[in-house]
Design an enzyme around this catalytic site. Sequence first.
Site, mmCIF file in Angstrom:
data_model
loop_
_atom_site.group_PDB
_atom_site.id
_atom_site.type_symbol
_atom_site.label_atom_id
_atom_site.label_comp_id
_atom_site.label_asym_id
_atom_site.label_seq_id
_atom_site.Cartn_x
_atom_site.Cartn_y
_atom_site.Cartn_z
ATOM 1 N N CYS A 54 0.819 -1.215 0.000
ATOM 2 C CA CYS A 54 0.000 0.000 0.000
ATOM 3 C C CYS A 54 0.851 1.262 0.000
ATOM 4 O O CYS A 54 1.690 1.439 0.894
ATOM 5 C CB CYS A 54 -0.917 -0.024 1.224
ATOM 6 S SG CYS A 54 -1.831 1.513 1.477
ATOM 7 N N GLU A 135 -5.143 7.685 9.276
ATOM 8 C CA GLU A 135 -4.920 8.597 8.155
ATOM 9 C C GLU A 135 -3.413 8.707 7.911
ATOM 10 O O GLU A 135 -2.670 9.205 8.761
ATOM 11 C CB GLU A 135 -5.519 9.971 8.441
ATOM 12 C CG GLU A 135 -5.144 11.059 7.463
ATOM 13 C CD GLU A 135 -5.407 10.664 6.023
ATOM 14 O OE1 GLU A 135 -4.454 10.736 5.219
ATOM 15 O OE2 GLU A 135 -6.555 10.265 5.703
ATOM 16 N N TYR A 182 -5.587 5.880 -8.771
ATOM 17 C CA TYR A 182 -6.774 5.123 -8.370
ATOM 18 C C TYR A 182 -8.018 5.632 -9.088
ATOM 19 O O TYR A 182 -8.900 4.850 -9.455
ATOM 20 C CB TYR A 182 -6.966 5.214 -6.855
ATOM 21 C CG TYR A 182 -5.948 4.420 -6.070
ATOM 22 C CD1 TYR A 182 -6.168 3.083 -5.738
ATOM 23 C CD2 TYR A 182 -4.758 5.003 -5.661
ATOM 24 C CE1 TYR A 182 -5.238 2.357 -5.027
ATOM 25 C CE2 TYR A 182 -3.812 4.288 -4.957
ATOM 26 C CZ TYR A 182 -4.057 2.957 -4.639
ATOM 27 O OH TYR A 182 -3.116 2.238 -3.944
#
Length: 323
Positions: A54, A135, A182
């Site tokens: 990620c 976050e 994305y």
Amino acid sequence: MSGLVDGEWVGTDYETDGEGEFQRQETTFRDWIGPDGAFPAEAGRYHLYISRACPWAHRTAMTRALKGLDDAVSLSLVDPERYDDGWEFSETDPDPLYGESFLREIYVRADPDYTGRVTVPVLWDRETETIVNNESEEIMRMLDVAAHDLGTRDVDLYPEGYRDEVDELIDDIYEPINNGVYRAGFAGSQAAYDEAVADLFDALDRYDERLADRRYLAGDVLTEADLAMFATLVRFDHVYHTHFKCNRRAIHEYDSLWGYTKDLYTTPGIERTVNLDHVVRHYYRSHGDVNPKRLVPTGPDVDFTEGHDRDRLPGEPPAALRE
């Protein structure tokens, strides 16, 4: 809704709006470590859950590595492939705190009625047994600033005199580049895809020009903005170019961006945070809607360790990384 609803698992599908545009949901846990937060900066108290695949988690892993926080903030991995049950722990990388099978169970430990996506990174507090923050930008900042005195290296990625510019850069690259890949890859319409790709390559072209005469995004110092940019660039040619159809140009075809990517990759401490096997396996095997047969490509053959000429430009890695 994908993820958890009132603590119950409902799935992992990505969502688009009525125009076919990918919509990234806001993160939920937003507490802070430090004098102004609810959690004190204490060595050994916090644990970081990440995936090597990620890019959002990667920026926090790089910060932890560059700051020398390995002993102060423990770290563990989820499995790179993510299927119907979400991020999963494995026998190779078990959950070291509670022996859970899935990351969603960590979220439910923090909030039994949690509703939202189950994402990495996760910064966990051992003492209160809850999630401090999920976050990535905020975790990066906490590890950099709030936990600075806990590290073994005097590396400042948010230096005084550069802070406004660093914040502006992180904001500027987020939508067209970090999230732009994305937006292209998960677009549900041709129009949404075309817009995302146009925004992406307009931004990449602009930053290639910017980096022609400066070593780092903010000039002569390595900052958090560089980590945020690098996390996307190092994945680009292996997954975003083909898997997400961002194939107008590869990063290794850019003069400045390619040298910049190699420069950051070979900065002491960063290479060990990169696992391209996990990256490639995750994207091509996890996104069955994008790659139904889940075949994993064998290329491209690019070398992030080959020479670069970025040291001709003003600036150099932090002194603590060169010792």
